[in-house]
Design a protein around this motif. Structure first.
Motif, PDB file in Angstrom:
ATOM      1  N   SER A 157       0.829  -1.216   0.000  1.00  0.00           N
ATOM      2  CA  SER A 157       0.000   0.000   0.000  1.00  0.00           C
ATOM      3  C   SER A 157       0.858   1.258   0.000  1.00  0.00           C
ATOM      4  O   SER A 157       0.345   2.357   0.041  1.00  0.00           O
ATOM      5  CB  SER A 157      -0.905   0.007   1.240  1.00  0.00           C
ATOM      6  N   LEU A 158       2.181   1.083  -0.029  1.00  0.00           N
ATOM      7  CA  LEU A 158       3.127   2.198  -0.115  1.00  0.00           C
ATOM      8  C   LEU A 158       2.991   3.161   1.058  1.00  0.00           C
ATOM      9  O   LEU A 158       3.005   4.379   0.892  1.00  0.00           O
ATOM     10  CB  LEU A 158       2.969   2.955  -1.440  1.00  0.00           C
ATOM     11  N   GLY A 159       2.880   2.623   2.268  1.00  0.00           N
ATOM     12  CA  GLY A 159       2.768   3.460   3.464  1.00  0.00           C
ATOM     13  C   GLY A 159       3.924   3.242   4.417  1.00  0.00           C
ATOM     14  O   GLY A 159       4.952   2.648   4.078  1.00  0.00           O
ATOM     15  N   PHE A 160       3.760   3.726   5.642  1.00  0.00           N
ATOM     16  CA  PHE A 160       4.798   3.719   6.670  1.00  0.00           C
ATOM     17  C   PHE A 160       5.385   2.323   6.891  1.00  0.00           C
ATOM     18  O   PHE A 160       6.597   2.132   6.880  1.00  0.00           O
ATOM     19  CB  PHE A 160       4.187   4.268   7.969  1.00  0.00           C
ATOM     20  N   GLU A 161       4.519   1.318   7.062  1.00  0.00           N
ATOM     21  CA  GLU A 161       4.996  -0.033   7.356  1.00  0.00           C
ATOM     22  C   GLU A 161       5.801  -0.621   6.202  1.00  0.00           C
ATOM     23  O   GLU A 161       6.672  -1.461   6.406  1.00  0.00           O
ATOM     24  CB  GLU A 161       3.821  -0.951   7.702  1.00  0.00           C
ATOM     25  N   ASP A 162       5.498  -0.164   4.982  1.00  0.00           N
ATOM     26  CA  ASP A 162       6.187  -0.724   3.813  1.00  0.00           C
ATOM     27  C   ASP A 162       7.649  -0.301   3.730  1.00  0.00           C
ATOM     28  O   ASP A 162       8.410  -0.849   2.947  1.00  0.00           O
ATOM     29  CB  ASP A 162       5.481  -0.288   2.525  1.00  0.00           C
ATOM     30  N   THR A 163       8.036   0.703   4.494  1.00  0.00           N
ATOM     31  CA  THR A 163       9.429   1.168   4.446  1.00  0.00           C
ATOM     32  C   THR A 163      10.285   0.512   5.524  1.00  0.00           C
ATOM     33  O   THR A 163      11.444   0.873   5.696  1.00  0.00           O
ATOM     34  CB  THR A 163       9.497   2.699   4.591  1.00  0.00           C
ATOM     35  N   ARG A 164       9.723  -0.455   6.246  1.00  0.00           N
ATOM     36  CA  ARG A 164      10.496  -1.165   7.279  1.00  0.00           C
ATOM     37  C   ARG A 164      11.776  -1.746   6.674  1.00  0.00           C
ATOM     38  O   ARG A 164      11.786  -2.216   5.548  1.00  0.00           O
ATOM     39  CB  ARG A 164       9.667  -2.314   7.875  1.00  0.00           C
ATOM     40  N   GLU A 170      13.317   4.525   9.749  1.00  0.00           N
ATOM     41  CA  GLU A 170      13.802   4.948  11.064  1.00  0.00           C
ATOM     42  C   GLU A 170      13.644   6.459  11.245  1.00  0.00           C
ATOM     43  O   GLU A 170      13.338   6.933  12.336  1.00  0.00           O
ATOM     44  CB  GLU A 170      15.267   4.526  11.259  1.00  0.00           C
ATOM     45  N   MET A 171      13.849   7.209  10.163  1.00  0.00           N
ATOM     46  CA  MET A 171      13.623   8.657  10.251  1.00  0.00           C
ATOM     47  C   MET A 171      12.132   8.928  10.497  1.00  0.00           C
ATOM     48  O   MET A 171      11.780   9.780  11.319  1.00  0.00           O
ATOM     49  CB  MET A 171      14.086   9.352   8.976  1.00  0.00           C
ATOM     50  N   ALA A 172      11.281   8.191   9.807  1.00  0.00           N
ATOM     51  CA  ALA A 172       9.829   8.356   9.995  1.00  0.00           C
ATOM     52  C   ALA A 172       9.431   8.004  11.429  1.00  0.00           C
ATOM     53  O   ALA A 172       8.602   8.680  12.045  1.00  0.00           O
ATOM     54  CB  ALA A 172       9.076   7.481   8.996  1.00  0.00           C
ATOM     55  N   ARG A 173      10.054   6.959  11.963  1.00  0.00           N
ATOM     56  CA  ARG A 173       9.768   6.571  13.356  1.00  0.00           C
ATOM     57  C   ARG A 173      10.192   7.681  14.324  1.00  0.00           C
ATOM     58  O   ARG A 173       9.472   8.009  15.282  1.00  0.00           O
ATOM     59  CB  ARG A 173      10.506   5.270  13.699  1.00  0.00           C
ATOM     60  N   GLU A 196      11.827   5.195 -11.014  1.00  0.00           N
ATOM     61  CA  GLU A 196      10.791   5.863 -11.815  1.00  0.00           C
ATOM     62  C   GLU A 196       9.843   6.705 -10.949  1.00  0.00           C
ATOM     63  O   GLU A 196       8.653   6.828 -11.240  1.00  0.00           O
ATOM     64  CB  GLU A 196      10.008   4.825 -12.628  1.00  0.00           C
ATOM     65  N   GLY A 197      10.396   7.280  -9.891  1.00  0.00           N
ATOM     66  CA  GLY A 197       9.618   8.186  -9.049  1.00  0.00           C
ATOM     67  C   GLY A 197       8.836   7.511  -7.939  1.00  0.00           C
ATOM     68  O   GLY A 197       8.240   8.188  -7.088  1.00  0.00           O
ATOM     69  N   ARG A 198       8.850   6.169  -7.907  1.00  0.00           N
ATOM     70  CA  ARG A 198       8.042   5.459  -6.909  1.00  0.00           C
ATOM     71  C   ARG A 198       8.590   5.629  -5.490  1.00  0.00           C
ATOM     72  O   ARG A 198       7.833   5.682  -4.527  1.00  0.00           O
ATOM     73  CB  ARG A 198       7.924   3.974  -7.275  1.00  0.00           C
ATOM     74  N   THR A 199       9.916   5.713  -5.379  1.00  0.00           N
ATOM     75  CA  THR A 199      10.508   5.876  -4.048  1.00  0.00           C
ATOM     76  C   THR A 199      10.051   7.187  -3.427  1.00  0.00           C
ATOM     77  O   THR A 199       9.612   7.225  -2.266  1.00  0.00           O
ATOM     78  CB  THR A 199      12.046   5.841  -4.133  1.00  0.00           C
ATOM     79  N   LEU A 200      10.137   8.277  -4.188  1.00  0.00           N
ATOM     80  CA  LEU A 200       9.710   9.573  -3.657  1.00  0.00           C
ATOM     81  C   LEU A 200       8.210   9.583  -3.371  1.00  0.00           C
ATOM     82  O   LEU A 200       7.763  10.177  -2.386  1.00  0.00           O
ATOM     83  CB  LEU A 200      10.083  10.692  -4.639  1.00  0.00           C
ATOM     84  N   GLU A 201       7.438   8.907  -4.202  1.00  0.00           N
ATOM     85  CA  GLU A 201       5.990   8.846  -3.986  1.00  0.00           C
ATOM     86  C   GLU A 201       5.674   8.129  -2.665  1.00  0.00           C
ATOM     87  O   GLU A 201       4.789   8.547  -1.912  1.00  0.00           O
ATOM     88  CB  GLU A 201       5.316   8.124  -5.157  1.00  0.00           C
ATOM     89  N   THR A 202       6.420   7.060  -2.378  1.00  0.00           N
ATOM     90  CA  THR A 202       6.245   6.364  -1.110  1.00  0.00           C
ATOM     91  C   THR A 202       6.568   7.285   0.060  1.00  0.00           C
ATOM     92  O   THR A 202       5.835   7.342   1.055  1.00  0.00           O
ATOM     93  CB  THR A 202       7.161   5.122  -1.040  1.00  0.00           C
ATOM     94  N   ILE A 203       7.663   8.013  -0.065  1.00  0.00           N
ATOM     95  CA  ILE A 203       8.075   8.942   0.995  1.00  0.00           C
ATOM     96  C   ILE A 203       6.997  10.004   1.217  1.00  0.00           C
ATOM     97  O   ILE A 203       6.646  10.322   2.359  1.00  0.00           O
ATOM     98  CB  ILE A 203       9.435   9.581   0.626  1.00  0.00           C
ATOM     99  N   LYS A 204       6.427  10.523   0.136  1.00  0.00           N
ATOM    100  CA  LYS A 204       5.347  11.516   0.259  1.00  0.00           C
ATOM    101  C   LYS A 204       4.142  10.918   0.983  1.00  0.00           C
ATOM    102  O   LYS A 204       3.520  11.572   1.830  1.00  0.00           O
ATOM    103  CB  LYS A 204       4.937  12.016  -1.135  1.00  0.00           C
ATOM    104  N   ASN A 205       3.807   9.678   0.651  1.00  0.00           N
ATOM    105  CA  ASN A 205       2.672   9.011   1.316  1.00  0.00           C
ATOM    106  C   ASN A 205       2.911   8.866   2.813  1.00  0.00           C
ATOM    107  O   ASN A 205       2.011   9.078   3.628  1.00  0.00           O
ATOM    108  CB  ASN A 205       2.441   7.628   0.699  1.00  0.00           C
ATOM    109  N   ASP A 208       2.553  12.169   4.667  1.00  0.00           N
ATOM    110  CA  ASP A 208       1.131  12.469   4.858  1.00  0.00           C
ATOM    111  C   ASP A 208       0.551  11.630   5.990  1.00  0.00           C
ATOM    112  O   ASP A 208      -0.195  12.113   6.841  1.00  0.00           O
ATOM    113  CB  ASP A 208       0.385  12.220   3.546  1.00  0.00           C
ATOM    114  N   GLU A 209       0.907  10.348   5.997  1.00  0.00           N
ATOM    115  CA  GLU A 209       0.418   9.421   7.016  1.00  0.00           C
ATOM    116  C   GLU A 209       0.876   9.824   8.421  1.00  0.00           C
ATOM    117  O   GLU A 209       0.169   9.617   9.411  1.00  0.00           O
ATOM    118  CB  GLU A 209       0.950   8.018   6.678  1.00  0.00           C
TER     119      GLU A 209
END
Length: 423
Positions: A157-164, A170-173, A196-205, A208-209
């Protein structure tokens, strides 16, 4: 405000003008050939009036640099910094008036550097995933340059948990645990297009979260912020949502001119003295003999064909410009982006006049570290700390913008509903 009365005296070399306008030297040369630009016969430089209508030049002429650098915090603002490295970002934030209450860094030499220069700083050495950030109370701002790691996207879902498992998680935590009013993250320009921009899009999500509103990210070129280096960094600034509608972040204005290696190495506007001799890497004898044939500002293609073949070996027959190889810097241009070593074959950083790699203190000046900032560890550890750093003057310019933002938040919070004139 820049003194526009002196603008008739300003002239730009082809190299510096190319950097300001984000064009190649060949493009500027072609414009001269077509008669669009006419260099001064004595200096070969382009007078300001010929390029004054360009947006980048206009911003330098009408800069609010001095006004912005006079901004001071209206109260003490508490700063947490992650991935602090050798201190480039932290020094700039300190110069802007922010108070560091916690700095985290894993590299032991960088931690020793921070402690040696600022014994009062709370430096927490070690893996960020082991740090409990709830210990930092009443944090106003959090900063850091997280290493960019790939995320996994399949069925996510490209949210906080997906960046584990990534350092961005860790920065988000840390943001989640400290709830700063504002945070600023910096990264390489390539993050804009990574995967292709997906990494930054995940970070933006995730931002927001976490409950923050992201200011539209920008890539800042260090040459516009009193840094004698062609370094570019992607900057992310976000404001907590309960505050975001009350204020607006203003990006720092550029300095009135571009600094070059001459400014870095000799007494003048950037430093009061010439750069001191310091430890540095050395070339093997044969490499030194070949590099001695490269002119100032030149690279491997400026060698004779025999020397090109000897130096480049198999790379001689490959495509691409490979403009970093056998590269000698120029005193009258900003440095190329520094790496963690000045003598890597792909990203050579040879002194403009002497045939040797740049020394440690020269490296530090190109990153605008103060001369009294002492790096701990080996010579190579010092190169690594400097090469990975955010340029101090760029950090300071951003710091003043962040202080102004926090001042605006503070002043808005002081306005009580009953005091607002509704007429």
């Amino acid at each position: 405000m820049f003194d526009v009365q002196n603008k008739t005296e300003i002239k730009y070399s082809i190299a510096v003008l190319a950097d300001i306008l984000s064009q190649s030297k060949a493009t500027i040369a072609a414009r001269i050939k077509r008669g669009e630009l006419t260099p001064c016969p004595d200096s070969g430089k382009i007078p300001l009036e010929q390029v004054s209508m360009n947006t980048e030049i206009q911003k330098m002429i009408l800069t609010k640099w001095d006004e912005e650098h006079a901004v001071k915090p209206i109260r003490s603002y508490r700063l947490v910094e992650l991935f602090a490295g050798g201190g480039g970002l932290a020094i700039g934030m300190e110069q802007a008036g922010l108070e560091s209450v916690l700095l985290n860094e894993m590299d032991k030499h960088a931690c020793n550097t921070l402690r040696h220069n600022r014994p009062d700083w709370n430096v927490i050495e070690g893996d960020i995933s082991k740090v409990d950030f709830t210990q930092a109370k009443e944090v106003d701002i959090l900063t850091g340059g997280f290493p960019c790691q790939a995320f996994s996207y399949a069925g996510k879902s490209l949210g906080f948990e997906d960046t584990r498992g990534t350092l961005f998680f860790e920065m988000a935590r840390a943001i989640k645990e400290t709830q700063p009013k504002v945070f600023m993250a910096e990264n390489v320009k390539a993050l804009f297009t990574h995967d292709e921009g997906r990494t930054l899009e995940t970070i933006k999500n995730v931002i927001d979260e976490l409950g923050y509103e992201l200011v539209e990210p920008r890539v800042l070129k260090a040459i516009f912020y009193k840094v004698p280096q062609k370094r570019e960094r992607l900057i992310l600034v976000a404001i907590r949502k309960d505050l975001a509608q009350k204020v607006k972040f203003h990006w720092p204005s550029p300095y009135k001119r571009v600094m070059t290696l001459r400014d870095a190495f000799y007494a003048g506007e950037l430093y009061p003295t010439d750069v001191q001799e310091s430890p540095g890497q050395e070339y093997p004898l044969r490499k030194k003999e070949i590099m001695s044939e490269v002119p100032q500002g030149g690279y491997w293609r400026d060698l004779s064909d025999d020397l090109q073949r000897e130096y480049m070996q198999g790379s001689y027959f490959l495509g691409g410009g490979k403009t970093g190889m056998a590269r000698r810097l120029s005193l009258d241009e900003p440095s190329l982006t520094l790496t963690t070593s000045p003598a890597q074959k792909q990203t050579e950083r040879c002194h403009p006049i002497e045939t040797r790699p740049l020394q440690v203190r020269e490296y530090a000046r190109i990153q605008t570290f103060p001369d009294n900032w002492e790096f701990q560890g080996s010579k190579n550890a010092a190169y690594k700390q400097i090469g990975n750093a955010v340029p101090v003057n760029l950090a300071r310019a951003l710091g003043h913008s962040l202080v102004q933002l926090l001042n605006d938040i503070e002043e808005r919070d002081e306005i009580k509903p009953e005091t607002i004139d509704l007429k």
